[in-house]
Design a protein around this motif. Structure first.
Motif, PDB file in Angstrom:
ATOM      1  N   ARG A 362       0.809  -1.211   0.000  1.00 33.45           N
ATOM      2  CA  ARG A 362       0.000   0.000   0.000  1.00 33.45           C
ATOM      3  C   ARG A 362       0.845   1.264   0.000  1.00 33.45           C
ATOM      4  O   ARG A 362       0.366   2.340   0.330  1.00 33.45           O
ATOM      5  N   THR A 363       2.103   1.126  -0.392  1.00 32.96           N
ATOM      6  CA  THR A 363       3.004   2.267  -0.524  1.00 32.96           C
ATOM      7  C   THR A 363       3.310   2.510  -1.995  1.00 32.96           C
ATOM      8  O   THR A 363       3.229   1.588  -2.811  1.00 32.96           O
ATOM      9  N   PRO A 364       3.678   3.730  -2.369  1.00 31.51           N
ATOM     10  CA  PRO A 364       4.038   3.998  -3.767  1.00 31.51           C
ATOM     11  C   PRO A 364       5.209   3.164  -4.250  1.00 31.51           C
ATOM     12  O   PRO A 364       5.314   2.848  -5.437  1.00 31.51           O
ATOM     13  N   GLN A 365       6.108   2.774  -3.332  1.00 31.32           N
ATOM     14  CA  GLN A 365       7.297   2.025  -3.722  1.00 31.32           C
ATOM     15  C   GLN A 365       6.984   0.569  -4.087  1.00 31.32           C
ATOM     16  O   GLN A 365       7.847  -0.151  -4.582  1.00 31.32           O
ATOM     17  N   SER A 366       5.752   0.137  -3.856  1.00 25.70           N
ATOM     18  CA  SER A 366       5.411  -1.257  -4.144  1.00 25.70           C
ATOM     19  C   SER A 366       5.256  -1.524  -5.630  1.00 25.70           C
ATOM     20  O   SER A 366       5.205  -2.681  -6.048  1.00 25.70           O
ATOM     21  N   ARG A 367       5.188  -0.470  -6.451  1.00 24.36           N
ATOM     22  CA  ARG A 367       5.066  -0.640  -7.896  1.00 24.36           C
ATOM     23  C   ARG A 367       6.382  -0.259  -8.568  1.00 24.36           C
ATOM     24  O   ARG A 367       7.227   0.407  -7.981  1.00 24.36           O
ATOM     25  N   SER A 368       6.515  -0.696  -9.807  1.00 22.58           N
ATOM     26  CA  SER A 368       7.790  -0.506 -10.502  1.00 22.58           C
ATOM     27  C   SER A 368       8.065   0.958 -10.827  1.00 22.58           C
ATOM     28  O   SER A 368       9.208   1.317 -11.090  1.00 22.58           O
ATOM     29  N   ASN A 369       7.041   1.785 -10.819  1.00 24.16           N
ATOM     30  CA  ASN A 369       7.259   3.217 -10.993  1.00 24.16           C
ATOM     31  C   ASN A 369       6.118   3.985 -10.347  1.00 24.16           C
ATOM     32  O   ASN A 369       5.098   3.411  -9.967  1.00 24.16           O
ATOM     33  N   ASP A 370       6.319   5.267 -10.215  1.00 24.06           N
ATOM     34  CA  ASP A 370       5.324   6.157  -9.604  1.00 24.06           C
ATOM     35  C   ASP A 370       5.224   7.390 -10.491  1.00 24.06           C
ATOM     36  O   ASP A 370       6.028   8.312 -10.383  1.00 24.06           O
ATOM     37  N   VAL A 371       4.249   7.387 -11.396  1.00 21.31           N
ATOM     38  CA  VAL A 371       4.169   8.482 -12.368  1.00 21.31           C
ATOM     39  C   VAL A 371       3.813   9.796 -11.703  1.00 21.31           C
ATOM     40  O   VAL A 371       4.145  10.884 -12.226  1.00 21.31           O
ATOM     41  N   THR A 372       3.154   9.742 -10.559  1.00 20.68           N
ATOM     42  CA  THR A 372       2.846  10.980  -9.835  1.00 20.68           C
ATOM     43  C   THR A 372       4.134  11.640  -9.366  1.00 20.68           C
ATOM     44  O   THR A 372       4.309  12.862  -9.502  1.00 20.68           O
ATOM     45  N   ALA A 373       5.048  10.843  -8.804  1.00 17.27           N
ATOM     46  CA  ALA A 373       6.330  11.380  -8.343  1.00 17.27           C
ATOM     47  C   ALA A 373       7.192  11.825  -9.515  1.00 17.27           C
ATOM     48  O   ALA A 373       7.912  12.835  -9.427  1.00 17.27           O
ATOM     49  N   ILE A 374       7.130  11.081 -10.623  1.00 17.43           N
ATOM     50  CA  ILE A 374       7.931  11.449 -11.796  1.00 17.43           C
ATOM     51  C   ILE A 374       7.471  12.802 -12.336  1.00 17.43           C
ATOM     52  O   ILE A 374       8.288  13.685 -12.626  1.00 17.43           O
ATOM     53  N   GLY A 375       6.161  12.962 -12.476  1.00 18.55           N
ATOM     54  CA  GLY A 375       5.637  14.241 -12.954  1.00 18.55           C
ATOM     55  C   GLY A 375       5.975  15.389 -12.020  1.00 18.55           C
ATOM     56  O   GLY A 375       6.332  16.484 -12.470  1.00 18.55           O
ATOM     57  N   ALA A 376       5.899  15.135 -10.701  1.00 15.08           N
ATOM     58  CA  ALA A 376       6.227  16.187  -9.731  1.00 15.08           C
ATOM     59  C   ALA A 376       7.703  16.563  -9.812  1.00 15.08           C
ATOM     60  O   ALA A 376       8.068  17.744  -9.683  1.00 15.08           O
ATOM     61  N   ALA A 377       8.569  15.569 -10.050  1.00 18.27           N
ATOM     62  CA  ALA A 377      10.003  15.857 -10.167  1.00 18.27           C
ATOM     63  C   ALA A 377      10.294  16.692 -11.411  1.00 18.27           C
ATOM     64  O   ALA A 377      11.138  17.603 -11.390  1.00 18.27           O
TER      65      ALA A 377
END
Length: 508
Positions: A362-377
């Motif tokens: 149930r954390t963002p790190q559980s998936r191979s990527n996090d497009v929300t974090a990528i877009g924010a970066a």
């Protein structure tokens, strides 16, 4: 005479016959359905938003399902044809309930809860009420089930349909009525149209019937239903074969260890004399659906890598059935209270061991990527007027979740956006034009998917060659699934077009 006088009195006391009442539904059956559904929904709603994050495949669902139905169909001609039906379903759901993460993921939660109730009913029919309840409760606790119950993809729906098609199969064997086999065939066909690899469950069902030595008319009825499923799936399979390049990212078996562990565990449980009810034994049903789909996919991977654990998510039905029936068998065979206490401690220890992976899922790190974090970066690193470059262009989807993240940047390689071009990632300019546009910008924000290699095509070669010759790396940010790098032109080169307003910052 005394007897004759009393006879009328006796006759008058006889009550009229009461019509027989239809037996009420068994409370055991209701519990077997409701308890697994409730547990699955509770676990599915727990942390469903994952801190308001989304991963790449879900982003594809979100983007495509928000297009018009005609656009979805046109896009499917180029890519993701195997998911076209799912995108259509999600398009209608977004239209009814509005956009958002809950609308994206809640259908998977509900689908997995339906699968859990089907698992419970299967075990009830094959091994009894207690086995049904245990199997239904084990199913939502499996880590893989918890994971894909919270994803905006088709796999939970496929799992639910395969589960209920399996139940229809078991019910159809003793009755042999045509409409039951029609229900089985239609349910399996719908599962296959949502994802082609559901057809591997059809093979497992055939093996189950052969091992169970069902009468020849039953095999013939299943053969007709299976032929109908294959015929209905064939057009999709032929058309989607031309899009096999979309699986090029699979370099080898993806998350194979989980399937191996549950397969060994399930086969070990099957060695016990599990409950037998009806012509189909539980182990004869559960072992093939647990082992065969993954094994067939691995065998096909010898020619072309195809194995990904979620493609055979429905294999978890098999291990849940076997674990539930084994626990029921153990309960019936236990001889002392000491064994009961040992079993209770073992169950509690297992539940405790499941807590860390459940929290992690149930954390963002559980998936191979996090497009929300990528877009924010990208939004943080970029400045108004900077150039934006994707290495490779297919990774444009990594920042598509929130258009505001890239609104102030200029996509240097884009000729036509994804929606208007009916593609997943848009259409890019010719290589020479991309290189020329790059030289017009003082700063470029480049997005790379972690661990991915750029395809060997003229556009990607032009991007990397121009960066290497005319730019230097200023700063790189690593996020889950991507690298965001800011490049600036070397001071020895005079950029064309955009003034060097930002260069003073780096000259300090």
């Amino acid at each position: 005479m005394p007897v004759d006088e009393r006879a009328p009195a006796v006759a008058r006391t006889v009550s009229p016959p009461v019509p027989a009442r239809r037996p009420s539904p068994s409370p055991g059956k209701a519990v077997v359905v409701i308890a697994p559904m409730s547990l699955t929904i509770a676990l599915g709603l727990w942390g469903i938003r994952r801190h308001d994050t989304m991963w790449g495949d879900e982003s594809v669902t979100y983007q495509l399902a928000h297009r018009d139905l005609s656009q979805i169909w046109q896009t499917a001609q180029h890519a993701d044809l195997v998911h076209a039906l799912y995108y259509t379903v999600m398009h209608e759901l977004f239209g009814l309930f509005g956009p958002g993460l809950l609308t994206l993921r809640l259908p998977s939660v509900l689908a997995m809860s339906v699968a859990a109730s089907g698992v419970g009913l299967l075990a009830l029919r094959l091994a009894g009420p207690r086995a049904g309840l245990l199997a239904g409760l084990v199913f939502p606790l499996l880590p893989q089930v918890q994971k894909y119950a919270q994803e905006g993809r088709s796999y939970a729906m496929v799992c639910a349909l395969v589960t209920w098609a399996t139940y229809a199969l078991v019910v159809s064997v003793p009755h042999r009525t045509r409409w039951r086999w029609a229900v089985y065939g239609l349910t399996m066909l719908l599962a296959c149209l949502l994802h082609e690899f559901a057809v591997l469950a059809l093979v497992a069902h055939g093996v189950t019937l052969v091992v169970s030595r069902v009468p020849r008319p039953v095999l013939r009825a299943w053969g007709v239903a299976a032929a109908g499923v294959v015929a209905g799936l064939l057009p999709l399979a032929i058309c989607s074969a031309g899009q096999s390049g979309q699986l090029s990212w699979i370099g080898g078996p993806v998350r194979l260890r989980y399937l191996l562990v549950v397969a060994v565990l399930g086969v070990a449980c099957a060695r016990a004399p599990l409950g037998v009810r009806g012509p189909v034994r539980l182990s004869a049903l559960a072992v093939p659906i647990l082992v065969l789909p993954g094994l067939l996919l691995l065998t096909a991977s010898l020619v072309k890598p195809l194995f990904v654990d979620r493609y055979v998510l429905y294999s978890n039905v098999g291990v849940a059935l076997l674990l539930g029936a084994w626990m029921d068998h153990f309960h019936r065979r236990q001889q002392s209270s000491r064994i009961t206490w040992i079993a209770a401690v073992a169950v509690l220890a297992t539940l405790a061991a499941l807590v860390p992976p459940s929290l992690s899922l149930r954390t963002p790190q559980s998936r191979s990527n996090d497009v929300t974090a990528i877009g924010a970066a990208v939004r943080k690193e970029g400045r108004p007027g900077d150039g934006l470059l994707y290495l490779a262009g297919q990774h444009r989807i990594l920042t598509a979740a929130n258009p505001e993240d890239t609104r102030l940047l200029t996509d240097l390689a884009l000729a036509q956006d994804p929606a208007s071009s009916n593609t997943l990632a848009g259409v890019e300019l010719p290589a020479r034009e991309i290189a020329a546009r790059m030289l017009e910008f003082d700063r470029i924000v480049a997005v790379r998917a972690a661990g991915a290699h750029s395809p060997a095509n003229p556009q990607e070669e032009a991007k990397t060659r121009t960066l290497r010759r005319h730019f230097r790396e200023y700063r790189t940010t690593h996020v889950n699934g991507a690298r965001i790098t800011v490049y600036v032109q070397d001071h020895g080169h005079v950029p064309r077009g955009t003034p060097l307003a930002n260069s003073a910052v780096f000259a300090k």
